[in-house]
Design an enzyme around this catalytic site. Structure first.
Site, mmCIF file in Angstrom:
data_model
loop_
_atom_site.group_PDB
_atom_site.id
_atom_site.type_symbol
_atom_site.label_atom_id
_atom_site.label_comp_id
_atom_site.label_asym_id
_atom_site.label_seq_id
_atom_site.Cartn_x
_atom_site.Cartn_y
_atom_site.Cartn_z
ATOM 1 N N LYS A 144 68.628 23.037 -6.667
ATOM 2 C CA LYS A 144 68.004 24.174 -7.083
ATOM 3 C C LYS A 144 66.541 24.250 -6.657
ATOM 4 C CE LYS A 144 69.468 26.817 -9.641
ATOM 5 N NZ LYS A 144 70.276 27.940 -9.289
ATOM 6 N N ARG B 205 74.592 19.546 -10.650
ATOM 7 C CA ARG B 205 74.548 19.129 -9.302
ATOM 8 C C ARG B 205 73.833 18.271 -8.738
ATOM 9 N NH1 ARG B 205 75.467 25.183 -6.765
ATOM 10 N NH2 ARG B 205 73.764 25.364 -8.565
ATOM 11 N N HIS C 210 65.547 30.976 -3.288
ATOM 12 C CA HIS C 210 65.365 32.454 -3.617
ATOM 13 C C HIS C 210 63.969 32.776 -3.996
ATOM 14 C CE1 HIS C 210 69.671 32.156 -3.861
ATOM 15 N NE2 HIS C 210 69.569 31.006 -4.579
ATOM 16 N N SER D 276 88.383 51.120 -1.276
ATOM 17 C CA SER D 276 87.614 51.439 -2.379
ATOM 18 C C SER D 276 86.802 52.707 -2.579
ATOM 19 C CB SER D 276 86.502 50.073 -2.591
ATOM 20 O OG SER D 276 85.831 50.291 -3.711
ATOM 21 N N VAL E 28 79.347 35.118 -16.102
ATOM 22 C CA VAL E 28 78.140 34.038 -16.006
ATOM 23 C C VAL E 28 77.522 33.891 -14.761
ATOM 24 C CG1 VAL E 28 78.300 31.237 -15.883
ATOM 25 C CG2 VAL E 28 79.839 32.399 -17.724
ATOM 26 N N ALA E 29 76.165 33.936 -14.466
ATOM 27 C CA ALA E 29 75.771 34.048 -13.470
ATOM 28 C C ALA E 29 75.773 32.679 -12.526
ATOM 29 C CB ALA E 29 74.313 34.380 -13.612
ATOM 30 N N ASN E 30 75.804 31.653 -12.825
ATOM 31 C CA ASN E 30 76.077 30.333 -12.256
ATOM 32 C C ASN E 30 77.364 29.624 -12.485
ATOM 33 O OD1 ASN E 30 75.365 29.462 -14.961
ATOM 34 N ND2 ASN E 30 74.626 27.473 -14.070
ATOM 35 N N MET E 31 78.538 30.238 -12.111
ATOM 36 C CA MET E 31 80.013 29.837 -12.227
ATOM 37 C C MET E 31 80.213 28.261 -11.662
ATOM 38 S SD MET E 31 82.016 33.349 -11.638
ATOM 39 C CE MET E 31 83.510 32.704 -12.109
ATOM 40 N N GLU F 161 69.598 29.568 1.318
ATOM 41 C CA GLU F 161 70.316 30.781 1.059
ATOM 42 C C GLU F 161 69.822 31.723 2.543
ATOM 43 O OE1 GLU F 161 67.681 29.522 -0.978
ATOM 44 O OE2 GLU F 161 66.305 30.964 -0.953
ATOM 45 N N TYR G 200 67.906 25.358 -2.247
ATOM 46 C CA TYR G 200 68.009 26.637 -2.628
ATOM 47 C C TYR G 200 66.528 26.993 -3.014
ATOM 48 C CZ TYR G 200 73.261 27.124 -2.424
ATOM 49 O OH TYR G 200 74.569 27.177 -1.995
ATOM 50 N N ASP H 9 88.315 47.197 -0.921
ATOM 51 C CA ASP H 9 87.142 47.223 -0.132
ATOM 52 C C ASP H 9 86.858 48.668 0.616
ATOM 53 O OD1 ASP H 9 84.731 45.986 1.759
ATOM 54 O OD2 ASP H 9 85.399 44.084 0.663
ATOM 55 N N ASP I 74 75.096 38.142 -10.563
ATOM 56 C CA ASP I 74 74.078 37.602 -10.212
ATOM 57 C C ASP I 74 73.154 38.710 -9.245
ATOM 58 O OD1 ASP I 74 75.698 37.192 -8.049
ATOM 59 O OD2 ASP I 74 74.785 35.632 -7.190
HETATM 60 N N1 LIG Z 1 78.388 34.424 -10.678
HETATM 61 C C1 LIG Z 1 78.272 33.439 -9.623
HETATM 62 O O1 LIG Z 1 78.295 32.475 -10.092
HETATM 63 C C2 LIG Z 1 78.233 33.519 -8.425
HETATM 64 C C3 LIG Z 1 78.787 32.503 -7.119
HETATM 65 C C4 LIG Z 1 78.765 32.798 -5.953
HETATM 66 C C5 LIG Z 1 78.514 34.211 -5.491
HETATM 67 N N2 LIG Z 1 78.337 35.139 -6.476
HETATM 68 C C6 LIG Z 1 78.128 36.413 -6.205
HETATM 69 O O2 LIG Z 1 79.262 37.248 -5.630
HETATM 70 C C7 LIG Z 1 79.280 38.442 -5.199
HETATM 71 C C8 LIG Z 1 80.236 38.411 -3.699
HETATM 72 O O3 LIG Z 1 79.593 37.287 -3.024
HETATM 73 P P1 LIG Z 1 80.446 37.035 -1.644
HETATM 74 O O4 LIG Z 1 80.078 36.089 -1.016
HETATM 75 O O5 LIG Z 1 81.949 37.222 -1.909
HETATM 76 O O6 LIG Z 1 80.034 38.433 -0.692
HETATM 77 P P2 LIG Z 1 80.601 38.803 0.801
HETATM 78 O O7 LIG Z 1 79.573 39.614 1.507
HETATM 79 O O8 LIG Z 1 81.443 37.888 1.490
HETATM 80 O O9 LIG Z 1 81.723 39.993 0.065
HETATM 81 C C9 LIG Z 1 81.359 41.176 -0.356
HETATM 82 C C10 LIG Z 1 82.349 42.314 -0.155
HETATM 83 O O10 LIG Z 1 82.065 43.461 -0.991
HETATM 84 C C11 LIG Z 1 82.314 44.502 -0.213
HETATM 85 N N3 LIG Z 1 81.923 45.897 -0.733
HETATM 86 C C12 LIG Z 1 80.540 46.243 -0.702
HETATM 87 N N4 LIG Z 1 80.588 47.507 -1.248
HETATM 88 C C13 LIG Z 1 81.784 47.860 -1.921
HETATM 89 C C14 LIG Z 1 82.503 48.919 -2.841
HETATM 90 N N5 LIG Z 1 81.853 49.910 -3.100
HETATM 91 N N6 LIG Z 1 83.885 48.573 -2.970
HETATM 92 C C15 LIG Z 1 84.424 47.402 -2.806
HETATM 93 N N7 LIG Z 1 84.031 46.446 -1.977
HETATM 94 C C16 LIG Z 1 82.716 46.728 -1.588
HETATM 95 C C17 LIG Z 1 81.943 44.421 1.336
HETATM 96 O O11 LIG Z 1 82.468 45.069 2.120
HETATM 97 C C18 LIG Z 1 82.332 42.670 1.329
HETATM 98 O O12 LIG Z 1 83.674 42.689 1.689
HETATM 99 C C19 LIG Z 1 77.448 38.411 -4.600
HETATM 100 O O13 LIG Z 1 76.880 39.121 -5.535
HETATM 101 C C20 LIG Z 1 77.384 36.679 -4.647
HETATM 102 O O14 LIG Z 1 76.030 36.622 -5.031
HETATM 103 C C21 LIG Z 1 78.172 35.036 -7.811
#
Ligand SMILES: NC(=O)c1ccc[n+]([C@@H]2O[C@H](COP(=O)([O-])OP(=O)(O)OC[C@H]3O[C@@H](n4cnc5c(N)ncnc54)[C@H](O)[C@@H]3O)[C@@H](O)[C@H]2O)c1
Length: 366
Positions: A75, A15, A96, A220, A298-301, A118, A94, A198, A270
């Site tokens: 980054k 990026r 972190h 959930s 994958v941690a950085n999709m 962030e 970013y 949720d 992540d």
């Molecule tokens: N792997 C990657 O490349 C990548 C990229 C972007 C984001 N992420 C990660 O994805 C995750 C989600 O991000 P987001 O932006 O959607 O967050 P968000 O805050 O918009 O959504 C998270 C949701 O999880 C819900 N939640 C909490 N506890 C729960 C449970 N026990 N059961 C069901 N739902 C529950 C919350 O109520 C909320 O609605 C984060 O950890 C973020 O860092 C990863």
């Protein structure tokens, strides 16, 4: 202001912090933009595109840092970049910080102004510069999940959309936040049956209001999760507890209740992941198998789709870049409270409470 856009040198990062459209806007506002040669190539933007938009191309990263008042990148700076950052220079990217004491110390020493994407935060607590990457990851989760459901890569051999006479695949989405909703939307678009869980009823009501009837919401809890993992083909992990490790909603013992070839895409990797058997993987080797269940973690999709990710990110960062360039960081951060929350380290002082706490430094009020 003179704005510099260096090429990212972190491994596998394609990026770039600004597109030619961003350069065009800055130049229109009478700013100067220096772009390092080749900085945008990984995202499909070439030197001539930037030049046409009004940028000057510089050969080396050292020149970009030495000649700019503000650096806009993606980054967190890595060790090779620490020494390039100048006293009083604005670095908008970013960071972190809480996950790297070395970076925190280096930025304190640099006496620069570190504004972290962030921690830019809107009044309602949302993080506008993180949202687009969650949107990318949520949508991509279904694309990847659909691929790994194919038999040659050890999936169940299920086509998510089904065909006439054959029921569609079933997708279980954990978390109805940004990732979860985008994943549900993509899966529903393919014709899959979607169950989304949720603990936040407001989120479930919202999903119920906006999604078609083959997207079903449920609360959930362990009972419901144990029930659904037996019958769903693809499971998406999209839960987040702000500032904490993700809860283990799927424990190791549950894997044996899933059918062989079930695919888990744990986007929350992540934050430690919401599946006990999750461990971070890379785009080079994205999956592994535990108890016949395919794990994609994958941690950085967004890194796999740099064009989309760069444009999505710069769409939301550019308005802040323009404010910083037009009025300077002090005025911009005073007038725009969301941007002000992005201030993490200012001329040697940590001004963001959580980062100071992480390393037992005394925070200085911004
Ligand atoms: N792997 C990657 O490349 C990548 C990229 C972007 C984001 N992420 C990660 O994805 C995750 C989600 O991000 P987001 O932006 O959607 O967050 P968000 O805050 O918009 O959504 C998270 C949701 O999880 C819900 N939640 C909490 N506890 C729960 C449970 N026990 N059961 C069901 N739902 C529950 C919350 O109520 C909320 O609605 C984060 O950890 C973020 O860092 C990863």
């Amino acid at each position: 202001m003179i704005v510099g856009v260096p090429k990212e040198i972190k491994n596998n990062e394609s990026r770039v912090g600004m597109t030619p459209a961003g350069v065009f806007e800055l130049v229109k506002n009478n700013h100067t933009v220096y772009v390092q040669s080749g900085a945008g190539e990984g995202s499909g933007f070439f030197n001539h595109d930037y030049q046409r938009a009004g940028a000057t191309i510089l050969d080396t990263i050292g020149q970009v840092y030495a000649m700019s008042d503000m650096i806009v990148k993606v980054k967190e700076p890595i060790a090779e970049e620490y020494g390039l950052i100048q006293k009083g220079q604005i670095v908008f990217t970013y960071f972190h910080f809480a996950s790297s004491e070395a970076l925190t110390k280096a930025m304190i020493e640099s006496k620069s102004i570190c504004i972290a994407y962030e921690t830019v935060e809107d009044e309602d607590g949302t993080l506008p510069l993180l949202t687009p990457m969650s949107e990318v990851a949520g949508r991509m989760a279904i694309q990847q999940g659909a691929k790994y459901l194919e038999k040659p890569v050890k999936g169940r051999g299920v086509l998510l959309g089904g065909v006439p006479g054959v029921a569609p695949g079933r997708v279980l989405v954990l978390g109805a936040g940004v990732v979860g909703i985008q994943a549900a939307k993509m899966a529903a678009g393919l014709g899959a049956h979607v169950t989304i869980l949720d603990i936040n009823m407001k989120r479930l009501r919202h999903v119920n209001d906006i999604m078609p009837p083959h997207v079903v919401t449920e609360f959930s809890n362990e009972f419901n999760i144990r029930k659904h993992i037996k019958t769903h083909d693809l499971i998406i992990g999209g839960v987040l507890l702000k500032g904490a490790k993700a809860p283990n909603l799927i424990t190791r013992d549950m894997l044996k209740d899933m059918r062989p070839g079930t695919v888990i895409v744990d986007v929350a990797v992540d934050q430690g992941g919401c599946v006990e058997t999750t461990r971070p993987t890379t785009h080079e080797s994205p999956t592994y198998i535990v108890d016949d269940v395919v794990h994609y973690c994958v941690a950085n999709m967004p890194g796999a789709v740099p064009y989309t990710s760069t444009v999505a990110l710069t769409n939301v960062t550019l308005p802040y870049v323009l404010k910083l360039a037009n009025t300077g960081w002090r005025t911009a951060c005073k007038l725009d409270k969301s941007l002000g929350k992005g201030l993490n380290i200012v001329e040697g002082d940590i001004v963001y409470k959580e980062i100071a706490k992480a390393f037992q430094f005394e925070p200085v009020l911004a």
